[in-house]
Design a protein around this motif. Structure first.
Motif, mmCIF file in Angstrom:
data_model
loop_
_atom_site.group_PDB
_atom_site.id
_atom_site.type_symbol
_atom_site.label_atom_id
_atom_site.label_comp_id
_atom_site.label_asym_id
_atom_site.label_seq_id
_atom_site.Cartn_x
_atom_site.Cartn_y
_atom_site.Cartn_z
ATOM 1 N N GLN A 47 -39.767 25.110 100.620
ATOM 2 C CA GLN A 47 -39.792 25.663 99.269
ATOM 3 C C GLN A 47 -38.371 25.657 98.702
ATOM 4 O O GLN A 47 -37.421 25.977 99.407
ATOM 5 C CB GLN A 47 -40.305 27.110 99.278
ATOM 6 C CG GLN A 47 -41.742 27.263 99.665
ATOM 7 C CD GLN A 47 -42.671 26.781 98.573
ATOM 8 O OE1 GLN A 47 -42.392 26.902 97.388
ATOM 9 N NE2 GLN A 47 -43.779 26.207 98.984
ATOM 10 N N PRO A 48 -38.209 25.325 97.431
ATOM 11 C CA PRO A 48 -36.873 25.409 96.851
ATOM 12 C C PRO A 48 -36.455 26.880 96.720
ATOM 13 O O PRO A 48 -37.239 27.706 96.248
ATOM 14 C CB PRO A 48 -37.016 24.774 95.467
ATOM 15 C CG PRO A 48 -38.430 24.354 95.333
ATOM 16 C CD PRO A 48 -39.197 24.795 96.527
ATOM 17 N N LEU A 49 -35.258 27.204 97.172
ATOM 18 C CA LEU A 49 -34.775 28.584 97.046
ATOM 19 C C LEU A 49 -34.820 29.043 95.597
ATOM 20 O O LEU A 49 -35.191 30.167 95.307
ATOM 21 C CB LEU A 49 -33.345 28.694 97.574
ATOM 22 C CG LEU A 49 -33.186 28.936 99.057
ATOM 23 C CD1 LEU A 49 -31.717 28.876 99.435
ATOM 24 C CD2 LEU A 49 -33.778 30.262 99.464
ATOM 25 N N ALA A 50 -34.440 28.177 94.673
ATOM 26 C CA ALA A 50 -34.396 28.546 93.255
ATOM 27 C C ALA A 50 -35.776 28.928 92.720
ATOM 28 O O ALA A 50 -35.876 29.707 91.772
ATOM 29 C CB ALA A 50 -33.800 27.420 92.433
ATOM 30 N N ALA A 51 -36.851 28.422 93.327
ATOM 31 C CA ALA A 51 -38.203 28.736 92.860
ATOM 32 C C ALA A 51 -38.598 30.173 93.187
ATOM 33 O O ALA A 51 -39.558 30.698 92.633
ATOM 34 C CB ALA A 51 -39.211 27.776 93.464
ATOM 35 N N LEU A 52 -37.856 30.833 94.080
ATOM 36 C CA LEU A 52 -38.192 32.195 94.467
ATOM 37 C C LEU A 52 -37.663 33.241 93.489
ATOM 38 O O LEU A 52 -38.068 34.387 93.538
ATOM 39 C CB LEU A 52 -37.651 32.495 95.871
ATOM 40 C CG LEU A 52 -38.181 31.601 96.983
ATOM 41 C CD1 LEU A 52 -37.519 31.978 98.290
ATOM 42 C CD2 LEU A 52 -39.688 31.700 97.091
ATOM 43 N N GLU A 53 -36.767 32.850 92.614
ATOM 44 C CA GLU A 53 -36.169 33.800 91.688
ATOM 45 C C GLU A 53 -37.116 34.067 90.515
ATOM 46 O O GLU A 53 -37.601 33.149 89.872
ATOM 47 C CB GLU A 53 -34.830 33.276 91.169
ATOM 48 C CG GLU A 53 -34.086 34.299 90.366
ATOM 49 C CD GLU A 53 -32.716 33.805 89.948
ATOM 50 O OE1 GLU A 53 -31.997 34.620 89.391
ATOM 51 O OE2 GLU A 53 -32.380 32.641 90.166
ATOM 52 N N VAL A 54 -37.363 35.341 90.234
ATOM 53 C CA VAL A 54 -38.298 35.719 89.179
ATOM 54 C C VAL A 54 -37.671 35.602 87.793
ATOM 55 O O VAL A 54 -38.260 35.051 86.887
ATOM 56 C CB VAL A 54 -38.810 37.162 89.408
ATOM 57 C CG1 VAL A 54 -39.618 37.640 88.225
ATOM 58 C CG2 VAL A 54 -39.643 37.220 90.660
ATOM 59 N N GLN A 55 -36.475 36.152 87.632
ATOM 60 C CA GLN A 55 -35.847 36.170 86.315
ATOM 61 C C GLN A 55 -34.510 35.450 86.347
ATOM 62 O O GLN A 55 -33.744 35.597 87.291
ATOM 63 C CB GLN A 55 -35.608 37.606 85.856
ATOM 64 C CG GLN A 55 -36.888 38.370 85.654
ATOM 65 C CD GLN A 55 -36.624 39.817 85.274
ATOM 66 O OE1 GLN A 55 -35.570 40.353 85.559
ATOM 67 N NE2 GLN A 55 -37.594 40.424 84.642
ATOM 68 N N GLY A 56 -34.251 34.688 85.301
ATOM 69 C CA GLY A 56 -32.955 34.037 85.202
ATOM 70 C C GLY A 56 -32.828 32.829 86.103
ATOM 71 O O GLY A 56 -33.763 32.441 86.791
ATOM 72 N N GLU A 57 -31.636 32.280 86.087
ATOM 73 C CA GLU A 57 -31.377 31.095 86.898
ATOM 74 C C GLU A 57 -30.106 31.275 87.709
ATOM 75 O O GLU A 57 -29.384 30.320 87.983
ATOM 76 C CB GLU A 57 -31.272 29.875 85.992
ATOM 77 C CG GLU A 57 -32.567 29.583 85.260
ATOM 78 C CD GLU A 57 -32.454 28.359 84.366
ATOM 79 O OE1 GLU A 57 -31.340 27.826 84.167
ATOM 80 O OE2 GLU A 57 -33.490 27.926 83.858
ATOM 81 N N ALA A 58 -29.814 32.501 88.109
ATOM 82 C CA ALA A 58 -28.582 32.778 88.855
ATOM 83 C C ALA A 58 -28.526 31.988 90.155
ATOM 84 O O ALA A 58 -27.483 31.432 90.506
ATOM 85 C CB ALA A 58 -28.460 34.276 89.144
ATOM 86 N N LEU A 59 -29.641 31.902 90.867
ATOM 87 C CA LEU A 59 -29.659 31.186 92.132
ATOM 88 C C LEU A 59 -29.475 29.692 91.918
ATOM 89 O O LEU A 59 -28.703 29.045 92.632
ATOM 90 C CB LEU A 59 -30.948 31.469 92.894
ATOM 91 C CG LEU A 59 -31.079 30.822 94.260
ATOM 92 C CD1 LEU A 59 -29.904 31.205 95.159
ATOM 93 C CD2 LEU A 59 -32.384 31.237 94.911
ATOM 94 N N ALA A 60 -30.139 29.129 90.930
ATOM 95 C CA ALA A 60 -30.000 27.701 90.649
ATOM 96 C C ALA A 60 -28.552 27.361 90.288
ATOM 97 O O ALA A 60 -28.004 26.365 90.757
ATOM 98 C CB ALA A 60 -30.942 27.283 89.527
ATOM 99 N N HIS A 61 -27.920 28.200 89.482
ATOM 100 C CA HIS A 61 -26.522 27.964 89.107
ATOM 101 C C HIS A 61 -25.610 28.100 90.325
ATOM 102 O O HIS A 61 -24.674 27.330 90.494
ATOM 103 C CB HIS A 61 -26.085 28.929 88.002
ATOM 104 C CG HIS A 61 -26.726 28.643 86.690
ATOM 105 N ND1 HIS A 61 -26.372 27.582 85.893
ATOM 106 C CD2 HIS A 61 -27.722 29.280 86.036
ATOM 107 C CE1 HIS A 61 -27.118 27.571 84.805
ATOM 108 N NE2 HIS A 61 -27.956 28.581 84.870
ATOM 109 N N PHE A 62 -25.890 29.086 91.163
ATOM 110 C CA PHE A 62 -25.096 29.299 92.370
ATOM 111 C C PHE A 62 -25.165 28.075 93.284
ATOM 112 O O PHE A 62 -24.158 27.593 93.786
ATOM 113 C CB PHE A 62 -25.597 30.544 93.103
ATOM 114 C CG PHE A 62 -24.906 30.815 94.404
ATOM 115 C CD1 PHE A 62 -23.669 31.433 94.431
ATOM 116 C CD2 PHE A 62 -25.501 30.467 95.601
ATOM 117 C CE1 PHE A 62 -23.031 31.689 95.635
ATOM 118 C CE2 PHE A 62 -24.872 30.720 96.810
ATOM 119 C CZ PHE A 62 -23.637 31.334 96.821
ATOM 120 N N LEU A 63 -26.369 27.547 93.493
ATOM 121 C CA LEU A 63 -26.546 26.384 94.359
ATOM 122 C C LEU A 63 -25.891 25.145 93.758
ATOM 123 O O LEU A 63 -25.340 24.311 94.472
ATOM 124 C CB LEU A 63 -28.037 26.124 94.607
ATOM 125 C CG LEU A 63 -28.759 27.193 95.423
ATOM 126 C CD1 LEU A 63 -30.256 26.938 95.412
ATOM 127 C CD2 LEU A 63 -28.233 27.245 96.838
#
Length: 79
Positions: A47-63
């Motif tokens: 599973q993509p880690l970024a897909a687990l985030e409910v709100q915002g795109e903080a994880l996607a930007h971090f990665l």
């Protein structure tokens, strides 16, 4: 894909912990992480880690920054 079974030292942690490959997909997790999300560890593999985030795109930007820092996320859910 990496072995989904965490080393014994990580397996015993009560803190949810997951690790990902260079593509940002979950390569493994400890049992606390799977319990935290209410699913089996095997279901999380790939599973993509970024897909687990409910709100915002903080994880996607971090990665995307490719930095070796830490990030704390409070709201996660399986997509």
């Amino acid at each position: 894909m990496s072995d989904p079974t965490p080393p014994p030292s990580l397996d015993a942690l009560g803190t949810p912990l997951a690790w990902a490959g260079p593509d940002g997909r979950i390569a493994g997790c400890n049992p606390a992480f799977a319990r935290w999300l209410g699913v089996s560890g095997r279901r999380l593999l790939g599973q993509p880690l970024a897909a687990l985030e409910v709100q915002g795109e903080a994880l996607a930007h971090f990665l995307a920054r490719d930095e070796r820092d830490s990030l704390r996320l409070n709201r996660l859910a399986l997509a």
